[in-house]
Design an enzyme around this catalytic site. Structure first.
Site, mmCIF file in Angstrom:
data_model
loop_
_atom_site.group_PDB
_atom_site.id
_atom_site.type_symbol
_atom_site.label_atom_id
_atom_site.label_comp_id
_atom_site.label_asym_id
_atom_site.label_seq_id
_atom_site.Cartn_x
_atom_site.Cartn_y
_atom_site.Cartn_z
ATOM 1 N N ALA A 158 20.289 -7.982 -6.000
ATOM 2 C CA ALA A 158 19.411 -9.136 -5.798
ATOM 3 C C ALA A 158 19.521 -9.644 -4.362
ATOM 4 C CB ALA A 158 19.799 -10.235 -6.774
ATOM 5 N N ALA A 188 9.880 -11.107 -7.864
ATOM 6 C CA ALA A 188 9.758 -11.473 -6.437
ATOM 7 C C ALA A 188 10.314 -10.436 -5.472
ATOM 8 C CB ALA A 188 10.382 -12.841 -6.168
ATOM 9 N N ASN A 197 4.288 2.190 1.892
ATOM 10 C CA ASN A 197 4.849 3.539 1.915
ATOM 11 C C ASN A 197 6.296 3.641 1.464
ATOM 12 O OD1 ASN A 197 3.891 6.117 2.570
ATOM 13 N ND2 ASN A 197 2.918 5.192 4.373
ATOM 14 N N HIS A 224 0.816 -1.222 0.000
ATOM 15 C CA HIS A 224 0.000 0.000 0.000
ATOM 16 C C HIS A 224 0.850 1.273 0.000
ATOM 17 C CE1 HIS A 224 0.941 0.671 4.269
ATOM 18 N NE2 HIS A 224 0.989 -0.659 4.311
#
Ligand code: JB3
Length: 217
Positions: free
Chosen positions: A188, A153, A159, A140
């Site tokens: 990575a 992935a 935020n 979100h």
């Protein structure tokens, strides 16, 4: 169905073509590559020319295009192609795999690719030409800048903001509230616990600044 022309005949094109076909909104008219290439097709889509042919395809009535050249930390080719397509007049739609779960409150720029099994949660925004690759999680209220690549992935908790042209490597984790600058690179598998300034490369657990040559993208 509207026809679309794809720019770049490599590995990323294969991911996009799969999702484009599944999305079912556009019919691929063909792929162009930077020079004549030996292959004649990518996943049964014909290679029909080079970048010089783009104005001709536009004049023939193809109005939609999508950049299928990918990027791992260097977004210059994608930017150059974006500018070229816009200057000709092409519309750059978003290609979103139907398996992605995207909140209706998400703002999407143009020319965005969202791959298989991606999640983008409420009130996030994704900039122009960003690649959100397979199974990435954008939680979100995240903000992803133009031309970013969020690799497979990678997980961005709530935020998180990512500046333009930044690469977030596969399986990297960025905890909530972190700000990553522009033209930065997260290697990575990194776990990012602190803000990252513009142009800085980090890697490791927890992520620390490294020399750009050491980076595992
Ligand atoms: O990380 C993942 C899952 N995917 C990567 C993707 C995001 O980026 C993938 O592993 C690659 O690292 C990269 O995919 P991409 O860009 O498809 O790489 P490659 O397989 O090397 O193919 C690049 C294609 O773009 C080649 O066919 C090039 O000739 C073509 N190309 C390069 N510059 C161009 C241009 N094509 C056109 N039309 N114009 C150009 O300027």
């Amino acid at each position: 169905m509207e026809k679309i022309i794809l720019i770049g005949a490599g590995g990323h094109a294969k991911s996009v073509i799969d999702s484009l076909k599944a999305q079912g909104k556009y019919e691929p008219a063909g792929i162009i590559d930077k020079t004549e290439v030996d292959d004649t097709h990518v996943l049964s889509i014909p290679i029909i020319g080079t970048d010089e042919d783009l104005p001709r395809f536009y004049e023939k009535g193809i109005r939609h295009a999508f950049v299928t050249v990918g990027s791992i930390g260097d977004t210059r080719i994608r930017q150059r192609l974006y500018e070229k397509l816009k200057a000709i007049g092409f519309i750059l739609p978003d290609i979103i795999d139907p398996s992605a779960v995207i909140s209706p409150t998400v703002k999407l720029g143009e020319g965005v690719f969202i791959g298989k099994s991606v999640t983008v949660n409420a009130s996030s925004s994704i900039g122009d030409m960003a690649i959100i690759n397979t199974a990435a999680v954008i939680e979100h209220e995240c903000t992803i800048g133009n031309f970013c690549h969020i690799a497979p992935a990678a997980a961005l908790c709530g935020n998180v903001s990512i500046g333009e042209n930044t690469h977030i490597g596969t399986n990297a984790t960025i905890i909530q509230g972190i700000k990553v600058g522009s033209n930065a690179l997260v290697g990575a598998g990194s776990v990012v616990l602190k803000d990252i300034p513009d142009k800085v490369h980090v890697a490791g657990v927890p992520a620390r600044e490294i020399n750009s040559k050491e980076t595992i993208k």
